[in-house]
Structures are given as structure tokens and as C-alpha cells.
Design an enzyme around this catalytic site. Structure first.
Site, PDB file in Angstrom:
ATOM      1  N   LYS A 187       0.868  -1.246   0.036  1.00 47.39           N
ATOM      2  CA  LYS A 187      -0.064  -0.067  -0.063  1.00 47.39           C
ATOM      3  C   LYS A 187       0.825   1.252   0.006  1.00 47.39           C
ATOM      4  CE  LYS A 187      -4.435   1.125   2.401  1.00 47.39           C
ATOM      5  NZ  LYS A 187      -4.872   1.158   3.608  1.00 47.39           N
TER       6      LYS A 187
HETATM    7  C1  E4P Z   1      -8.227   2.282   3.599  1.00 45.01           C
HETATM    8  O1  E4P Z   1      -7.536   1.400   3.310  1.00 45.01           O
HETATM    9  C2  E4P Z   1      -8.169   2.443   5.020  1.00 45.01           C
HETATM   10  O2  E4P Z   1      -7.399   1.794   5.736  1.00 45.01           O
HETATM   11  C3  E4P Z   1      -9.505   3.004   5.709  1.00 45.01           C
HETATM   12  O3  E4P Z   1     -10.559   2.393   5.029  1.00 45.01           O
HETATM   13  C4  E4P Z   1      -9.464   4.444   6.298  1.00 45.01           C
HETATM   14  O4  E4P Z   1     -10.607   4.607   6.954  1.00 45.01           O
HETATM   15  P1  E4P Z   1     -10.813   5.579   8.156  1.00 45.01           P
HETATM   16  O5  E4P Z   1     -11.139   7.079   7.085  1.00 45.01           O
HETATM   17  O6  E4P Z   1     -12.088   5.264   8.444  1.00 45.01           O
HETATM   18  O7  E4P Z   1      -9.835   5.858   8.932  1.00 45.01           O
END
Ligand code: E4P
EC number: 2.2.1.2
Length: 214
Positions: free
Chosen positions: A83
Site C-alpha cells: 500500500k
Molecule cells: C483504507 O484502506 C483505509 O485503511 C481506511 O479505509 C481508512 O478509513 P478511515 O477513514 O475510517 O480511517
């Protein structure tokens, strides 16, 4: 739309995996920090529970650092997806990972152009953040719809992960908007199951059954 679990909590991943509906896992530095412990050991344990893409995020901000970190993470298991944040350095890293056949998930996507660039750099997945856009009064759903249309028009094979999902309405809307995947916390997965008429229906069936057996 496939369901991924958005957590680094191994016990929640185990619970969700038992449902048979979880195809992958996404983590991020905040989620990992919340759990604490050793990141490598955590990832290895997750790969033993879920047989699907598991996103592990790099924390370097330069492409060389991202690639160095990503190569180590990718070596842990074939299902690890690197990522990478949506930056110029991130794009360079994605391009280099894609030349090596390493899968990537470009995160923190908030515009169609960011998604287009990530796809062109060779990203396997892009993660537009639905909830964080809604949080600042900018509807997130049109972004998912637009990226889905863009990828269709230009025949881009990158898959869309609707991320930052906060509640069940986000889930069905993202699915209808064309997201290939929705990643969400366990509490959202559990909320998808619930309906008051399902609960009262079960109660009534059991009550009627009891009457018959008396
Ligand atoms: C995506 O890969 C992120 O880990 C995640 O969805 C972020 O979500 P949040 O905005 O609830 O922190």
C-alpha cells in the site's frame, strides 16, 4: 463487490473469516499502531487466516525507501499487497513494483485524476476514501462512480477498493457505484447482517414452534 476487512486486529479478522465472506484485508499505519506489536508477525498471522490480498502500507515518503520497505513486506507472503500513498514518489514506487510483478494498492485517493495516474503507473488497486470525503461535506460516492466509469471507458484493469466505509449505506452504494471491493471494519460487516424484521421474525417462528410442541 467483494468484502475486505479494514483492520489490523487479528482476533476480529479471525471472527470475520469464519463468516466466509471476507476476501482480503487492508491495514494502514494508524490501524497497526492501534494494535501494537510486531508488524511482520502480525502480517504473517493474517496471511494464515485470510487467503486473499492483504494490504500492508509503507511509511517512507521517498520512492527508494518505499521500494526497500515494500520488497521486504512482499517477501513475507505472495498475498501481500504494498500500500503506497498517492504522491509523486508513490507513483514512482508503484511503477517499480509493477515492473517486478509486485501488487500495489494506491491509498488516499480523493480525485479521478489521482486514480487515473495510479492506474497508469500500474497499480493493482486504488483506494478512494468515501467516508473521509463525506466527513468534510464533499460527497464521496460520485468519486467512486466516476472512477468506475473512467476505468471502464479506458479499459483500465486496476480494481477499485471503496475505503473509509463507515456504515451499511456506504456499502450498498459503493457496490452499485461500481467498486470492485469495499473495505470496512468488522462492526460494519456485522451491521450488514442486522434487520429488525429478521430478529422479530426469528422470535415469532420460535414462539410459534414452542406453542406447537406443548
Ligand atoms: C483504507 O484502506 C483505509 O485503511 C481506511 O479505509 C481508512 O478509513 P478511515 O477513514 O475510517 O480511517
Amino acid at each position: 463487490m467483494k468484502i475486505f476487512l479494514d483492520t489490523a486486529n487479528v482476533s476480529e479478522i479471525r471472527q470475520a473469516a469464519e463468516l466466509g465472506v471476507i476476501y482480503g484485508v487492508t491495514t494502514n499505519p494508524s490501524l497497526v499502531a492501534k494494535e501494537g506489536g510486531d508488524f511482520t508477525a502480525m502480517l504473517k498471522e493474517i496471511t494464515e487466516i485470510v487467503d486473499g490480498p492483504i494490504s500492508a502500507e509503507v511509511i517512507s515518503l521517498d520512492a527508494d525507501g518505499m521500494v526497500e520497505e515494500g520488497l521486504k513486506l512482499a517477501a513475507l507472503h505472495e498475498n501481500i499487497v504494498i500500500k503506497v500513498p498517492m504522491t509523486l514518489e508513490g507513483l514512482k514506487a508503484v511503477h517499480r513494483f509493477s515492473q517486478k510483478g509486485i501488487k500495489t494498492n494506491v491509498t488516499l485517493i480523493f480525485t479521478m485524476n489521482q486514480a487515473l495516474l495510479a492506474a497508469r503507473a500500474g497499480a493493482t488497486f486504488v483506494s478512494p476514501f468515501l467516508g473521509r470525503l463525506d466527513d468534510i461535506s464533499t460527497p464521496g460516492l460520485p468519486l467512486i462512480k466516476d472512477i468506475a466509469e473512467l476505468f471502464l471507458i479506458h479499459d483500465l484493469k486496476t480494481e477499485i477498493i471503496a475505503a473509509s466505509i463507515r456504515h451499511p449505506i456506504h456499502v450498498h452504494e459503493a457496490a452499485l457505484a461500481g467498486a470492485h471491493i469495499g473495505t470496512m471494519p468488522l462492526k460494519v460487516v456485522e451491521a450488514l447482517v442486522k434487520h429488525p424484521l429478521t430478529d422479530s421474525g426469528i422470535e415469532r417462528f420460535l414462539a410459534d414452534w414452542e406453542k406447537m410442541s406443548k
